[in-house]
Design a protein around this motif. Sequence first.
Motif, mmCIF file in Angstrom:
data_model
loop_
_atom_site.group_PDB
_atom_site.id
_atom_site.type_symbol
_atom_site.label_atom_id
_atom_site.label_comp_id
_atom_site.label_asym_id
_atom_site.label_seq_id
_atom_site.Cartn_x
_atom_site.Cartn_y
_atom_site.Cartn_z
ATOM 1 N N ARG A 97 -26.114 -43.403 -34.871
ATOM 2 C CA ARG A 97 -26.127 -42.593 -33.583
ATOM 3 C C ARG A 97 -25.925 -43.503 -32.464
ATOM 4 O O ARG A 97 -24.991 -42.994 -31.697
ATOM 5 N N VAL A 98 -26.364 -44.773 -32.462
ATOM 6 C CA VAL A 98 -26.147 -45.572 -31.368
ATOM 7 C C VAL A 98 -24.475 -45.873 -31.434
ATOM 8 O O VAL A 98 -23.721 -45.919 -30.488
ATOM 9 N N ASN B 201 -21.999 -43.911 -32.053
ATOM 10 C CA ASN B 201 -21.414 -42.596 -31.900
ATOM 11 C C ASN B 201 -21.847 -42.271 -30.442
ATOM 12 O O ASN B 201 -21.552 -41.009 -29.991
ATOM 13 N N SER B 202 -22.799 -42.767 -29.604
ATOM 14 C CA SER B 202 -23.126 -42.511 -28.536
ATOM 15 C C SER B 202 -22.322 -42.965 -27.398
ATOM 16 O O SER B 202 -21.262 -43.746 -27.513
ATOM 17 N N ASN C 154 -26.199 -44.736 -22.064
ATOM 18 C CA ASN C 154 -26.893 -43.790 -22.813
ATOM 19 C C ASN C 154 -26.741 -44.165 -24.336
ATOM 20 O O ASN C 154 -25.569 -43.969 -24.865
ATOM 21 N N LEU C 155 -27.833 -44.561 -25.095
ATOM 22 C CA LEU C 155 -27.567 -44.986 -26.359
ATOM 23 C C LEU C 155 -28.014 -43.866 -27.569
ATOM 24 O O LEU C 155 -27.724 -44.002 -28.556
ATOM 25 N N LEU C 156 -28.684 -42.868 -27.030
ATOM 26 C CA LEU C 156 -29.207 -41.742 -27.999
ATOM 27 C C LEU C 156 -28.624 -40.581 -28.231
ATOM 28 O O LEU C 156 -28.848 -39.770 -28.954
ATOM 29 N N SER C 157 -27.442 -40.078 -27.207
ATOM 30 C CA SER C 157 -27.118 -38.928 -27.372
ATOM 31 C C SER C 157 -25.532 -39.082 -28.098
ATOM 32 O O SER C 157 -25.220 -40.176 -28.097
ATOM 33 N N MET C 158 -25.151 -37.944 -28.307
ATOM 34 C CA MET C 158 -23.819 -37.975 -29.243
ATOM 35 C C MET C 158 -22.782 -37.869 -28.043
ATOM 36 O O MET C 158 -22.823 -36.907 -27.177
ATOM 37 N N ALA C 159 -21.839 -38.946 -28.114
ATOM 38 C CA ALA C 159 -20.795 -38.837 -27.238
ATOM 39 C C ALA C 159 -20.064 -37.727 -27.287
ATOM 40 O O ALA C 159 -19.790 -37.076 -26.159
ATOM 41 N N SER C 160 -19.942 -36.970 -28.603
ATOM 42 C CA SER C 160 -18.877 -36.005 -28.538
ATOM 43 C C SER C 160 -19.624 -34.689 -28.015
ATOM 44 O O SER C 160 -18.975 -33.631 -27.973
#
Lengths: 350, 254
Positions: free
Chosen positions: A198-199, A201-202, B114-120
């Motif tokens: 997750r990290v 892909n964040s 922001n570490l915990l959301s999906m960038a996509s």
Amino acid sequence: MKAVLSGDMPRSVPLTLILGVILVCLALAPFLFPGVRTVDTAARICIFVVLVASYDLLLGYGGIVSFAHTMFFGIGAYGVALASTHMGRGFDALLVGSVAGAGVAAALALVIGLFSLRVRAIFFAMITLAVASAVAVLVSQLSGLTGGEDGLTFQTPRALGPAFKFGDELFGVKLNGKLLAYYLIFLGSLILFLLMLRVVNSPFGRVLQAIRENDFRAEAIGYRVVHYRVAATCLSAAVAALAGSLYAIWLRYVGPDTALSMEIMIDILLMVVIGGMGTMYGAVIGATLLVIAQNYLQNLMGVASGVVDGLPVLPELLSADRWLLWLGVLFILSVYFFPTGVVGRLRARK
Amino acid sequence: MTPPILATEDLTVRFGGHVAVDAVTCAFRAGELTAIVGPNGAGKTTYFNLISGQIPASAGRVLLRGRNISGQSVSHRTRAGIGRAFQLTNLFPNLSVLENVRLVVQAKAGQGFNLLSMASRHAELTDAAEGILARVRLLDNRDQVVSELSHGNQRKLEVALLIALDPDVYMFDEPTAGMSVDEAPVVLELIAALKEQKDRTVLLVEHKMDVIRTLADRIIVLHNGALAADGPPAEVMASDVVQEAYMGRELEDV
Ligand SMILES: Nc1ncnc2c1ncn2[C@@H]1O[C@H](COP(=O)(O)OP(=O)(O)O)[C@@H](O)[C@H]1O
Ligand SMILES: [Mg+2]
């Protein structure tokens, strides 16, 4: 599924299959491969997947070379050992030891990072090497606290020991604490791995990739490059420490050889390169391949050298003592033929 | 007159014994488009490097909205409102075109930690990035890896990153150099649109005279790192120093 994998799909049919097989084998290891040695191998794979993934966050995504990763791993392992020794066996000791280990690892990474990442990446690599060596010496010197070269043997909660029974048998497997311990390791590793996935892909992970690609431009579009590098270092250190905690829980022992040695650092490097840097899934493949090779290559070679007994030279070359040589040969071949690692290779085939 | 948004005071840098930028004092106001001219090696790019912070000054100061920013980092100056497109294309080569722009949009949105959301899943960032790509006519290339892009399209993307950043002070360093005749107008239209906006400050290093004539409110001339002329286009172009040194040669034939 997409959310669990953070949208980072394997993107290759063979890769999906291989990862699926590894997952199923690890999830059912005590049932598929009953036996002390095989279950131990499976647990080791789980832990190394996390350790290598956390290193990949640093190297493959952040472009930062560190030689202190084993040290962070060791800090987590010693954290659990010390907490269990001084607080007495119990889940509270495991929790306190793990959290404290991760905290100390992150704090140490913060200091090293702030001190050296401002300068140059190569300086950071050198500092980590120096600090890791110093800590290894310190641990063996402070034998009153750490057990020195002998390490520490400690007790984990009764519920994780072979003497604890919670049922009879299931498919011929004894339902005891060792089984529970395996699943604690497996689930802990799975959660940590998915967290890493997750990290990377964040939005934070994207910034790390940008910095690896072109730190000059990353700075010029407004990212404080040093802060991101330091944050990645701390996070990676904390996760490595948690992997170390799992390892200590599994072994119920910690010592310089199992948790701090430079050999482990070399193993991590081999695993991340063979699996494929900057892919996360490479950690799974690299750790699985290497742990299995380390555990079984020696046996296999012993058998092979028996088969060719009587022929000239060959038994000598295939003698079990030469297994490191062959591992080296395998490594060179794999880097030569798969410069982007197994995962990069499989993805490129499409 | 409004106070200048950006000013340099005696800004100087020496490389060894060579003075690349020599005591340049100059102020820039919002809504103003200044063309910076001078032959190759005059110090135009180095002047930009001093303003955006890539190189520390040997002497002098850079003031943004009256505050001295000389000691501050590049990223700090960027967040404070100084944006830069580079003469030598300077992108994220192994990421996609969309990802390059999205990184800028994300930086502006303050989502970097922001570490915990999906960038996509950040549709607002993707939409904004696609909007920028449409404006530079690169939307068809959105999923292409940058290193596979044609040189002209890489130059366009270079400009797109600056447009996405949308700073108060835009610095373009020969933005159309290396572009084909049908690629350059897109970029020049974007720069003209910035000028229309009236609240942005644009610094433009450019060699093509026709471009300068249509876009510039003001021209400054750098010669051996020093400010040789500064004024309205017609005046500067007519001046002796420019006529002699540049108009006849470099400006026309580049
Ligand atoms: N980092 C540097 N180190 C040494 N000399 C430099 C450096 N950057 C630029 N220069 C020199 O400064 C002068 C001005 O260069 P530059 O600003 O690139 O000119 P322009 O953009 O006007 O063509 C040139 O003589 C160049 O060689
Ligand atoms: Mg230049």
